[in-house]
Structures are given as C-alpha cells and as structure tokens.
Scaffold this motif. Structure first.
Motif, PDB file in Angstrom:
ATOM      1  N   THR A  43       0.856  -1.182   0.000  1.00  0.00           N
ATOM      2  CA  THR A  43       0.000   0.000   0.000  1.00  0.00           C
ATOM      3  C   THR A  43       0.894   1.235   0.000  1.00  0.00           C
ATOM      4  O   THR A  43       2.060   1.189   0.400  1.00  0.00           O
ATOM      5  CB  THR A  43      -0.916   0.042   1.233  1.00  0.00           C
ATOM      6  OG1 THR A  43      -0.102   0.148   2.407  1.00  0.00           O
ATOM      7  CG2 THR A  43      -1.812  -1.190   1.294  1.00  0.00           C
ATOM      8  N   TYR A  45       0.265   5.812   0.330  1.00  0.00           N
ATOM      9  CA  TYR A  45      -0.755   6.851   0.523  1.00  0.00           C
ATOM     10  C   TYR A  45      -0.196   8.255   0.312  1.00  0.00           C
ATOM     11  O   TYR A  45      -0.911   9.234   0.480  1.00  0.00           O
ATOM     12  CB  TYR A  45      -1.353   6.768   1.946  1.00  0.00           C
ATOM     13  CG  TYR A  45      -1.683   5.365   2.379  1.00  0.00           C
ATOM     14  CD1 TYR A  45      -2.907   4.782   2.063  1.00  0.00           C
ATOM     15  CD2 TYR A  45      -0.759   4.595   3.103  1.00  0.00           C
ATOM     16  CE1 TYR A  45      -3.207   3.488   2.449  1.00  0.00           C
ATOM     17  CE2 TYR A  45      -1.048   3.303   3.493  1.00  0.00           C
ATOM     18  CZ  TYR A  45      -2.267   2.757   3.165  1.00  0.00           C
ATOM     19  OH  TYR A  45      -2.565   1.468   3.545  1.00  0.00           O
ATOM     20  N   LEU A  62      -1.026  -0.159  -4.026  1.00  0.00           N
ATOM     21  CA  LEU A  62      -2.458  -0.040  -3.756  1.00  0.00           C
ATOM     22  C   LEU A  62      -2.701   1.131  -2.818  1.00  0.00           C
ATOM     23  O   LEU A  62      -2.127   1.166  -1.720  1.00  0.00           O
ATOM     24  CB  LEU A  62      -2.966  -1.330  -3.095  1.00  0.00           C
ATOM     25  CG  LEU A  62      -4.396  -1.276  -2.556  1.00  0.00           C
ATOM     26  CD1 LEU A  62      -5.408  -1.187  -3.702  1.00  0.00           C
ATOM     27  CD2 LEU A  62      -4.690  -2.493  -1.684  1.00  0.00           C
ATOM     28  N   GLY A  64      -4.990   1.834  -0.600  1.00  0.00           N
ATOM     29  CA  GLY A  64      -6.053   1.060   0.036  1.00  0.00           C
ATOM     30  C   GLY A  64      -6.991   1.940   0.844  1.00  0.00           C
ATOM     31  O   GLY A  64      -6.602   3.017   1.319  1.00  0.00           O
ATOM     32  N   ASP A  65      -8.223   1.412   1.026  1.00  0.00           N
ATOM     33  CA  ASP A  65      -9.104   2.120   1.956  1.00  0.00           C
ATOM     34  C   ASP A  65      -8.639   1.897   3.395  1.00  0.00           C
ATOM     35  O   ASP A  65      -9.185   2.477   4.334  1.00  0.00           O
ATOM     36  CB  ASP A  65     -10.574   1.739   1.750  1.00  0.00           C
ATOM     37  CG  ASP A  65     -10.838   0.258   1.982  1.00  0.00           C
ATOM     38  OD1 ASP A  65      -9.879  -0.501   2.215  1.00  0.00           O
ATOM     39  OD2 ASP A  65     -12.023  -0.138   1.930  1.00  0.00           O
ATOM     40  N   SER A  66      -7.581   1.074   3.560  1.00  0.00           N
ATOM     41  CA  SER A  66      -6.890   0.994   4.862  1.00  0.00           C
ATOM     42  C   SER A  66      -6.375   2.365   5.266  1.00  0.00           C
ATOM     43  O   SER A  66      -6.048   2.586   6.436  1.00  0.00           O
ATOM     44  CB  SER A  66      -5.732  -0.003   4.785  1.00  0.00           C
ATOM     45  OG  SER A  66      -4.937   0.253   3.632  1.00  0.00           O
ATOM     46  N   ASP A 104      -8.436   1.866  -4.329  1.00  0.00           N
ATOM     47  CA  ASP A 104      -9.494   1.082  -3.686  1.00  0.00           C
ATOM     48  C   ASP A 104     -10.800   1.869  -3.744  1.00  0.00           C
ATOM     49  O   ASP A 104     -10.829   3.036  -3.325  1.00  0.00           O
ATOM     50  CB  ASP A 104      -9.112   0.894  -2.211  1.00  0.00           C
ATOM     51  CG  ASP A 104      -9.323  -0.508  -1.718  1.00  0.00           C
ATOM     52  OD1 ASP A 104      -9.863  -1.338  -2.459  1.00  0.00           O
ATOM     53  OD2 ASP A 104      -8.912  -0.773  -0.566  1.00  0.00           O
ATOM     54  N   LYS A 134      -9.813  -1.360  -7.267  1.00  0.00           N
ATOM     55  CA  LYS A 134     -10.102  -2.616  -6.562  1.00  0.00           C
ATOM     56  C   LYS A 134     -11.448  -2.460  -5.877  1.00  0.00           C
ATOM     57  O   LYS A 134     -11.769  -1.376  -5.380  1.00  0.00           O
ATOM     58  CB  LYS A 134      -9.009  -2.907  -5.516  1.00  0.00           C
ATOM     59  CG  LYS A 134      -9.316  -4.139  -4.655  1.00  0.00           C
ATOM     60  CD  LYS A 134      -8.129  -4.562  -3.817  1.00  0.00           C
ATOM     61  CE  LYS A 134      -7.974  -3.830  -2.515  1.00  0.00           C
ATOM     62  NZ  LYS A 134      -9.125  -3.931  -1.594  1.00  0.00           N
ATOM     63  N   HIS A 158     -11.424  -8.681  -4.639  1.00  0.00           N
ATOM     64  CA  HIS A 158     -10.967  -8.848  -3.242  1.00  0.00           C
ATOM     65  C   HIS A 158     -11.955  -9.777  -2.548  1.00  0.00           C
ATOM     66  O   HIS A 158     -13.137  -9.444  -2.413  1.00  0.00           O
ATOM     67  CB  HIS A 158     -10.915  -7.463  -2.572  1.00  0.00           C
ATOM     68  CG  HIS A 158     -10.321  -7.462  -1.192  1.00  0.00           C
ATOM     69  ND1 HIS A 158      -9.789  -6.330  -0.612  1.00  0.00           N
ATOM     70  CD2 HIS A 158     -10.158  -8.434  -0.269  1.00  0.00           C
ATOM     71  CE1 HIS A 158      -9.331  -6.590   0.590  1.00  0.00           C
ATOM     72  NE2 HIS A 158      -9.550  -7.878   0.836  1.00  0.00           N
ATOM     73  N   VAL A 200      -7.349 -10.258  -4.823  1.00  0.00           N
ATOM     74  CA  VAL A 200      -6.768 -10.294  -3.475  1.00  0.00           C
ATOM     75  C   VAL A 200      -7.517 -11.355  -2.670  1.00  0.00           C
ATOM     76  O   VAL A 200      -8.747 -11.418  -2.701  1.00  0.00           O
ATOM     77  CB  VAL A 200      -6.902  -8.915  -2.781  1.00  0.00           C
ATOM     78  CG1 VAL A 200      -6.510  -9.008  -1.303  1.00  0.00           C
ATOM     79  CG2 VAL A 200      -6.047  -7.865  -3.493  1.00  0.00           C
ATOM     80  N   GLU A 202      -7.787 -12.345   1.191  1.00  0.00           N
ATOM     81  CA  GLU A 202      -7.380 -11.865   2.515  1.00  0.00           C
ATOM     82  C   GLU A 202      -7.866 -12.819   3.600  1.00  0.00           C
ATOM     83  O   GLU A 202      -9.064 -13.149   3.668  1.00  0.00           O
ATOM     84  CB  GLU A 202      -7.956 -10.456   2.754  1.00  0.00           C
ATOM     85  CG  GLU A 202      -7.600  -9.910   4.135  1.00  0.00           C
ATOM     86  CD  GLU A 202      -7.748  -8.406   4.283  1.00  0.00           C
ATOM     87  OE1 GLU A 202      -8.037  -7.711   3.284  1.00  0.00           O
ATOM     88  OE2 GLU A 202      -7.557  -7.918   5.409  1.00  0.00           O
ATOM     89  N   ILE A 223      -2.925 -11.967   1.351  1.00  0.00           N
ATOM     90  CA  ILE A 223      -2.597 -11.249   2.599  1.00  0.00           C
ATOM     91  C   ILE A 223      -3.199 -12.115   3.694  1.00  0.00           C
ATOM     92  O   ILE A 223      -4.419 -12.207   3.818  1.00  0.00           O
ATOM     93  CB  ILE A 223      -3.104  -9.785   2.590  1.00  0.00           C
ATOM     94  CG1 ILE A 223      -2.871  -9.124   3.946  1.00  0.00           C
ATOM     95  CG2 ILE A 223      -4.550  -9.641   2.129  1.00  0.00           C
ATOM     96  CD1 ILE A 223      -2.912  -7.597   3.931  1.00  0.00           C
ATOM     97  N   VAL A 233       0.644  -9.029  -0.630  1.00  0.00           N
ATOM     98  CA  VAL A 233       0.493  -7.604  -0.325  1.00  0.00           C
ATOM     99  C   VAL A 233       0.553  -7.399   1.187  1.00  0.00           C
ATOM    100  O   VAL A 233       0.080  -8.236   1.948  1.00  0.00           O
ATOM    101  CB  VAL A 233      -0.849  -7.035  -0.881  1.00  0.00           C
ATOM    102  CG1 VAL A 233      -2.058  -7.792  -0.396  1.00  0.00           C
ATOM    103  CG2 VAL A 233      -0.982  -5.547  -0.558  1.00  0.00           C
ATOM    104  N   VAL A 235       0.204  -3.919   4.055  1.00  0.00           N
ATOM    105  CA  VAL A 235       0.091  -2.490   4.346  1.00  0.00           C
ATOM    106  C   VAL A 235       1.472  -2.018   4.793  1.00  0.00           C
ATOM    107  O   VAL A 235       2.096  -2.655   5.652  1.00  0.00           O
ATOM    108  CB  VAL A 235      -0.960  -2.278   5.464  1.00  0.00           C
ATOM    109  CG1 VAL A 235      -0.952  -0.858   5.993  1.00  0.00           C
ATOM    110  CG2 VAL A 235      -2.352  -2.656   4.955  1.00  0.00           C
TER     111      VAL A 235
HETATM  112  O1  KIV Z   1      -7.115  -1.404   1.944  1.00  0.00           O
HETATM  113  C1  KIV Z   1      -6.128  -2.175   1.864  1.00  0.00           C
HETATM  114  O2  KIV Z   1      -5.012  -1.837   2.267  1.00  0.00           O
HETATM  115  C2  KIV Z   1      -6.342  -3.497   1.296  1.00  0.00           C
HETATM  116  C3  KIV Z   1      -5.200  -4.458   1.330  1.00  0.00           C
HETATM  117  C4  KIV Z   1      -4.939  -4.900   2.700  1.00  0.00           C
HETATM  118  C5  KIV Z   1      -5.396  -5.584   0.398  1.00  0.00           C
HETATM  119  O3  KIV Z   1      -7.396  -3.779   0.820  1.00  0.00           O
END
Ligand code: KIV
Length: 284
Positions: A43, A45, A62, A64-66, A104, A134, A158, A200, A202, A223, A233, A235
């Motif tokens: 990931t 950002y 990625l 990610g929405d993380s 994401d 994604k 995913h 993905v 998970e 993951i 993958v 984070v």
């Molecule tokens: O949002 C994210 O970081 C994810 C990954 C963990 C695959 O979806």
C-alpha cells in the motif's frame, strides 16, 4: 537491530522492477502469472513513500481504503470516501513512475449500482490518474465488475476477509473455512470470468488459497493467505513496524516506530541543550 531487507538483485524482470522504464500494465501482470513469477504489492498513501517503493522496484501499489485506519485514524475502513482517497491516490501517482497504481473503491462508492461504480472509478482515473481500481466482493458485485471492465477500467477483485463487511462477519476473522471455501472458489471463478486482472485473497486458509491460485488464470494476491498465492500484499505501516498490534499474518521487516522514537527524542534533547541547530544548520 532488525535484519536488513533482503536484496532483490537476483530477479529483476519486466514486472519486478519496471525494467522497461514505463509503468507496469495488466499485460505484464498476466505474463508474470504465465511465467510463474511471484511479485510484491504494497500500500502507499503519499508521494514520498511511493517514490521509495517505486525506486525499490515494487510493481504494483495499492492506495487502500486501509487509509481510513493508517492515515485518518479511524478504527475501520468504513468512514473514508472517494473525496478522502482521491488526493492520496494522486500523490502516489505523482510520486511514482513505474508502478501500476490501484485505487481502492471505498465503502458506499460502488455497491448501489454499476453506474455508481463507474462514476467512482472514473473519478479515480480522471482526477487522480489511477491505473486500476479494486473492489470487494464476489458474485454480488459482478454487475459492477462487468460494467467497469466493459468501460475499459482494469479491476482487481478482493475476496475472503473483506474489511468493508466487518459488521456482517462480526469481526476481523479468517474466512473460507469448511463449506464457505466452496463459495469463495465460486466467487473467484465468477470474478475471473467477469474480467478481473487479479484477485486479493485476505485471511483465508493457505490450502484454499493454493486451490484458488491453481484454478485461476489471473494472479491471486495473498494477505494472510499462505505462501501459494502468485503475489503478496502488505500495508506498508505493518511491514515497516509502525502498526501497534499487527495481525498474525504480518512480518515486520523494520522497527520504524522504534527508530522514529529514537530520532525524535534525540531532536528534542538537542533542542533543549542547544546542540541543534549547529553553525552548519544556520545562515550567516
Ligand atoms: O485497503 C487495503 O489496504 C487493502 C489491502 C490490505 C489488500 O485492501
């Protein structure tokens, strides 16, 4: 001291390290599966971190929405919006030149209709320069996947522990044990048929991930899904040791929290004692 990061010098290819001087594409990713070549995704950002990963040869990043948790400080991925993630995605695209950047689609930005999914994806591609999107879910999201693919949007699926459904799962739990493994396999095949370029997986049992990986012609990205996936993958805050209580599937490659604590304490001490700034840090 943590052990140093393993050298990648043995295996740079067109995918792993962007040797061609252009961005990695879905064709490169398909070719890697045919060659049986494994690859990493992380990931990202922000622009500076993206640049480090890009220069290290990470082929796919990625956004990610993380970000909801690691950037914005929420306790789940649910609160973030397209508006929250677009500036982060744009920064990652600006900070990189070789990686494919996947955005994401956040909770609530694609579930209501294929049209909504296309509008959200188009914003990530037009406003942020994302190369793919994604989304979470299997057969229930096929109309969205089909519409995106027909519109020319590369889609990453995913499955397994899809964090946007945490309230349905009743927590962050391993998925796909027992009978539900067959459901996950059917979802994976349906996504592949609908045209995703990767999936993905998970938090699913390693044996199930191995079977799904063998059954699909598109790569699986694991993951917490064991060693048989085509890609892995993490984070970045987990792998670098910033996360306070990482999941069992995380391997910590660095103690960034410890190193930052050490550095900021040294700065505070030197400010207090007048050691910093020294003459070389001052203008005459
Ligand atoms: O949002 C994210 O970081 C994810 C990954 C963990 C695959 O979806």
């Amino acid at each position: 001291m943590m052990s140093s990061v393993p050298s990648m010098s043995g295996s740079p290819t067109a995918l792993y390290g962007g040797q061609t001087g252009r961005r990695v594409t879905v064709r490169d990713i398909a070719a890697a599966k045919e060659r049986g070549e494994r690859w990493p995704m992380v990931t990202a950002y922000d622009a500076m971190t993206a640049r480090v990963f890009d220069e290290a040869g990470i082929p796919v990043m990625l956004v990610g929405d993380s970000a909801a948790m690691v950037v914005y400080g929420y306790d789940s991925t649910l609160p973030v919006s397209v508006d929250d993630l677009i500036p982060l995605t744009a920064a990652v695209v600006r900070g990189s030149s070789r990686a494919m950047v996947v955005a994401d689609l956040p909770f609530g930005s694609y579930q209501s209709s294929p049209q909504q999914a296309l509008e959200s994806a188009a914003r990530f591609m037009k406003e942020a320069g994302a190369h793919a999107v994604k989304l979470e879910g299997g057969r229930r999201t096929l109309p969205q996947v089909e519409t995106l693919v027909a519109a020319g949007v590369p889609v990453m699926g995913h499955l397994g522990l899809t964090p946007q459904s945490v309230n349905v799962f009743g927590g962050y739990r391993v998925q796909g044990r027992g009978q539900s493994g067959d459901e996950l396999m059917a979802d994976a095949k349906a996504l592949e048929h609908a045209g995703v370029f990767a999936v993905v997986l998970e938090c699913v049992p390693a044996e199930l991930a191995e079977r799904v990986t063998a059954a699909l012609s598109v790569p699986t990205i694991g993951i917490g899904a064991g060693p048989s996936c085509d890609a892995q993958v993490l984070v970045w805050q987990d792998l670098m040791g910033l996360t306070q209580r990482p999941a069992k599937f995380v391997k910590k490659y660095f103690d960034l929290a410890g190193e930052m604590d050490h550095a900021v304490r040294a700065f505070a001490d030197e400010v207090a004692t007048g050691v910093f700034p020294a003459p070389e840090h001052s203008y005459r």
